[in-house]
Design a protein around this motif. Structure first.
Motif, mmCIF file in Angstrom:
data_model
loop_
_atom_site.group_PDB
_atom_site.id
_atom_site.type_symbol
_atom_site.label_atom_id
_atom_site.label_comp_id
_atom_site.label_asym_id
_atom_site.label_seq_id
_atom_site.Cartn_x
_atom_site.Cartn_y
_atom_site.Cartn_z
ATOM 1 N N PHE A 122 0.838 -1.199 0.000
ATOM 2 C CA PHE A 122 0.000 0.000 0.000
ATOM 3 C C PHE A 122 0.874 1.250 0.000
ATOM 4 O O PHE A 122 2.004 1.239 0.473
ATOM 5 C CB PHE A 122 -0.901 0.027 1.248
ATOM 6 N N THR A 123 0.288 2.338 -0.520
ATOM 7 C CA THR A 123 0.970 3.637 -0.480
ATOM 8 C C THR A 123 0.239 4.617 0.439
ATOM 9 O O THR A 123 0.801 5.630 0.818
ATOM 10 C CB THR A 123 1.062 4.256 -1.889
ATOM 11 N N THR A 124 -1.024 4.316 0.793
ATOM 12 C CA THR A 124 -1.756 5.198 1.713
ATOM 13 C C THR A 124 -2.349 4.390 2.853
ATOM 14 O O THR A 124 -2.741 3.225 2.677
ATOM 15 C CB THR A 124 -2.904 5.973 1.017
ATOM 16 N N PHE A 125 -2.441 5.033 4.016
ATOM 17 C CA PHE A 125 -2.996 4.372 5.207
ATOM 18 C C PHE A 125 -4.480 4.066 5.022
ATOM 19 O O PHE A 125 -4.963 3.022 5.429
ATOM 20 C CB PHE A 125 -2.779 5.250 6.447
ATOM 21 N N ASN A 126 -5.209 4.992 4.378
ATOM 22 C CA ASN A 126 -6.652 4.798 4.185
ATOM 23 C C ASN A 126 -6.954 3.555 3.360
ATOM 24 O O ASN A 126 -7.864 2.785 3.685
ATOM 25 C CB ASN A 126 -7.285 6.025 3.505
ATOM 26 N N ASP A 127 -6.180 3.361 2.282
ATOM 27 C CA ASP A 127 -6.395 2.168 1.436
ATOM 28 C C ASP A 127 -6.182 0.894 2.249
ATOM 29 O O ASP A 127 -6.927 -0.085 2.103
ATOM 30 C CB ASP A 127 -5.424 2.178 0.249
ATOM 31 N N ALA A 128 -5.156 0.906 3.106
ATOM 32 C CA ALA A 128 -4.855 -0.273 3.927
ATOM 33 C C ALA A 128 -5.976 -0.531 4.944
ATOM 34 O O ALA A 128 -6.371 -1.678 5.165
ATOM 35 C CB ALA A 128 -3.522 -0.084 4.644
ATOM 36 N N LYS A 170 -3.806 4.220 11.913
ATOM 37 C CA LYS A 170 -4.341 5.567 12.191
ATOM 38 C C LYS A 170 -3.329 6.411 12.968
ATOM 39 O O LYS A 170 -3.177 7.604 12.711
ATOM 40 C CB LYS A 170 -5.658 5.457 12.967
ATOM 41 N N ALA A 171 -2.619 5.761 13.904
ATOM 42 C CA ALA A 171 -1.587 6.477 14.683
ATOM 43 C C ALA A 171 -0.437 6.901 13.773
ATOM 44 O O ALA A 171 0.070 8.026 13.879
ATOM 45 C CB ALA A 171 -1.076 5.585 15.811
ATOM 46 N N TYR A 172 -0.007 5.988 12.852
ATOM 47 C CA TYR A 172 1.076 6.312 11.921
ATOM 48 C C TYR A 172 0.670 7.457 10.986
ATOM 49 O O TYR A 172 1.493 8.300 10.627
ATOM 50 C CB TYR A 172 1.485 5.083 11.107
ATOM 51 N N GLU A 173 -0.610 7.472 10.593
ATOM 52 C CA GLU A 173 -1.083 8.541 9.701
ATOM 53 C C GLU A 173 -0.952 9.909 10.373
ATOM 54 O O GLU A 173 -0.526 10.883 9.759
ATOM 55 C CB GLU A 173 -2.536 8.294 9.306
ATOM 56 N N LYS A 174 -1.277 9.962 11.671
ATOM 57 C CA LYS A 174 -1.169 11.231 12.414
ATOM 58 C C LYS A 174 0.283 11.673 12.540
ATOM 59 O O LYS A 174 0.617 12.841 12.403
ATOM 60 C CB LYS A 174 -1.766 11.068 13.821
ATOM 61 N N SER A 175 1.174 10.712 12.841
ATOM 62 C CA SER A 175 2.569 11.093 13.120
ATOM 63 C C SER A 175 3.437 11.192 11.862
ATOM 64 O O SER A 175 4.390 11.958 11.831
ATOM 65 C CB SER A 175 3.203 10.109 14.113
ATOM 66 N N TRP A 176 3.121 10.436 10.819
ATOM 67 C CA TRP A 176 3.964 10.407 9.624
ATOM 68 C C TRP A 176 3.372 11.140 8.430
ATOM 69 O O TRP A 176 4.103 11.540 7.529
ATOM 70 C CB TRP A 176 4.254 8.951 9.203
#
Length: 431
Positions: A122-128, A170-176
């Motif tokens: 995956f390239t995006t957190f949402n897709d995953a 979700k946590a990685y999306e906020k921090s990265w």
């Protein structure tokens, strides 16, 4: 005993983070000429006082008899040097890709007719997140590319619907945000985690092969954050059904790409089969340092035989070898302020004389004192050997008790998994 003058070789070590200091130091103490170059700026001090250092490795190519690349990412350079007739121990573009590009590694396993665990990149957190919601299961989250070097980002889920992995995403999306890069979700398979490793001489694998059990979490009983590794237990064997089902199938391909070096494949095995997870197509750390404790011949000689494509058997100890890292703050995190406050230039003290089995990691030597340097907090690796796993553990922990490092910490259970793991492996016919 030092080598004779006519056998003396000149070794140039090109290191990413200075991880090969102990190997370079060993070869230096055997009587060979050595130069160690370290690419990472924060790690430049590592090795001072132990071995001669090089500020620019390229200037010493003509000087060197043997060039050793200690990490992935140098494959293109290593191949170009080989093409010019230099003796090189290290990767190729192909073996770099096996390790660094998880999708390529999985595709190559399939191409070589090896069973793999289903995975998706995956390239995006949402897709995953949407993917897990539509395909609920236990997953392992694995960063790809350079982010995979931050071992604490790897997450092994346990929830059968993948809810814990969704929370981490979700946590990685906020921090990265968008800086995380590509990552892989792999279905989680239960079983014994085991690595099969071997040296390759450009034509074929060199025996015996090495069976390794890694302990990746920070705390005993596999608790806490993933560190890459806190310690390892291992032994050498002349054959293995896991080796035959995985690495051996790559023999022709590795020869075609002129690979000379060390390669390892990490697997999950159970009663249903052998499932390769990922390649390490270079020295493993601390794997290679613990292997050194089990090799009876001089390392310089071993490396020379590899790069000159000799066919030989490695003289190894019977029984088991174990090793544990002693680390200091901020390990396993990267925090310069904490490192400078608690760990920088801290002294490694030995209660009694004798440093046998204690391997320098991110250290420099000043007035014969070992001082911690770099910025990651990996101080030393301590090894032990024995006819039984318990004997090897006892030797290692006795040696650890001889070392005093202020604020140092280590795992107290390296090798404990062996009793249960070996029972399972015997019952599945995999030992």
């Amino acid at each position: 005993m030092k080598i004779q003058t006519q056998s003396r070789k000149k070794f140039l070590f090109v290191s990413r983070w200075g991880e090969s200091l102990d190997i370079a130091n060993t070869i230096y103490l055997e009587g060979h000429a050595v130069k160690l170059y370290i690419e990472d700026k924060a790690s430049k001090e590592i090795g001072y006082g132990f071995v001669p250092k090089a500020a620019k490795w390229e200037k010493h190519v003509d000087w060197a008899d043997i060039i050793v690349f200690d990490y992935t990412g140098y494959g293109k350079i290593a191949s170009a040097l080989r093409a010019k007739g230099k003796l090189v121990l290290g990767g190729t573009e192909y073996t770099d890709n096996l390790e660094l590009d998880r999708n390529f590694g999985q595709a190559e396993l399939k191409k070589h007719k090896i069973k793999v665990i289903p995975s998706k990149e995956f390239t995006t957190f949402n897709d995953a997140i949407h993917y897990i919601e539509n395909h609920p299961s236990s997953y392992v989250l694995k960063p790809c590319g350079e982010t995979q070097e931050l071992k604490q980002l790897l997450f092994v889920g346990s929830d059968e619907e993948g809810l814990d992995v969704i929370r981490v995403l979700k946590a990685y999306e906020k921090s990265w945000g968008n800086n995380f890069g590509n990552f892989q979700l792999q279905r989680k398979v239960k079983g014994v985690e085991i690595s099969i490793a071997a040296f390759f001489n450009g034509n074929e694998f060199i025996y015996p092969i090495n069976i390794t059990f890694e302990h990746k979490k920070l705390f005993p009983k596999e608790l806490g954050v993933s560190t890459g590794e806190m310690g390892t237990s291992m032994f050498w064997v002349k054959d293995s059904p896991i080796f035959e089902a995985t690495l051996l199938k790559f023999q022709h391909t590795l020869a075609k790409h002129h690979f000379i070096g060390h390669i390892d494949i990490n697997c999950i095995v159970n009663g249903n089969g052998i499932y390769p997870l990922e390649f390490t197509s270079r020295f493993g750390y601390p794997q290679v340092l613990i292997q050194r404790a089990g090799i009876n011949e001089p390392l310089g000689e071993l490396f020379y035989k590899l790069v000159t494509r000799k066919k030989f058997k490695i003289n190894t100890k019977k029984g088991f070898q174990v090793g544990a890292f002693i680390v200091v703050p901020p390990f396993p995190y990267d925090d310069k302020k904490t490192f400078n406050l608690f760990s920088k230039d801290a002294v490694v003290v030995f209660k009694k004389n004798g440093k046998e089995g204690v391997h320098p990691m991110h250290l420099k030597k000043v007035n014969d004192e070992w001082l911690i340097t770099g910025n990651t907090g990996i101080a030393v690796l301590v090894t032990g050997v024995g006819n039984t796993m318990k004997d090897a553990q006892k030797m290692m922990y006795n040696r650890i008790n001889n070392v005093i490092i202020n604020n140092g910490y280590y795992r107290t259970d390296i090798g404990d998994r062996w009793t249960e793991d070996s029972d399972k492996l015997w019952s599945w016919g995999l030992l």
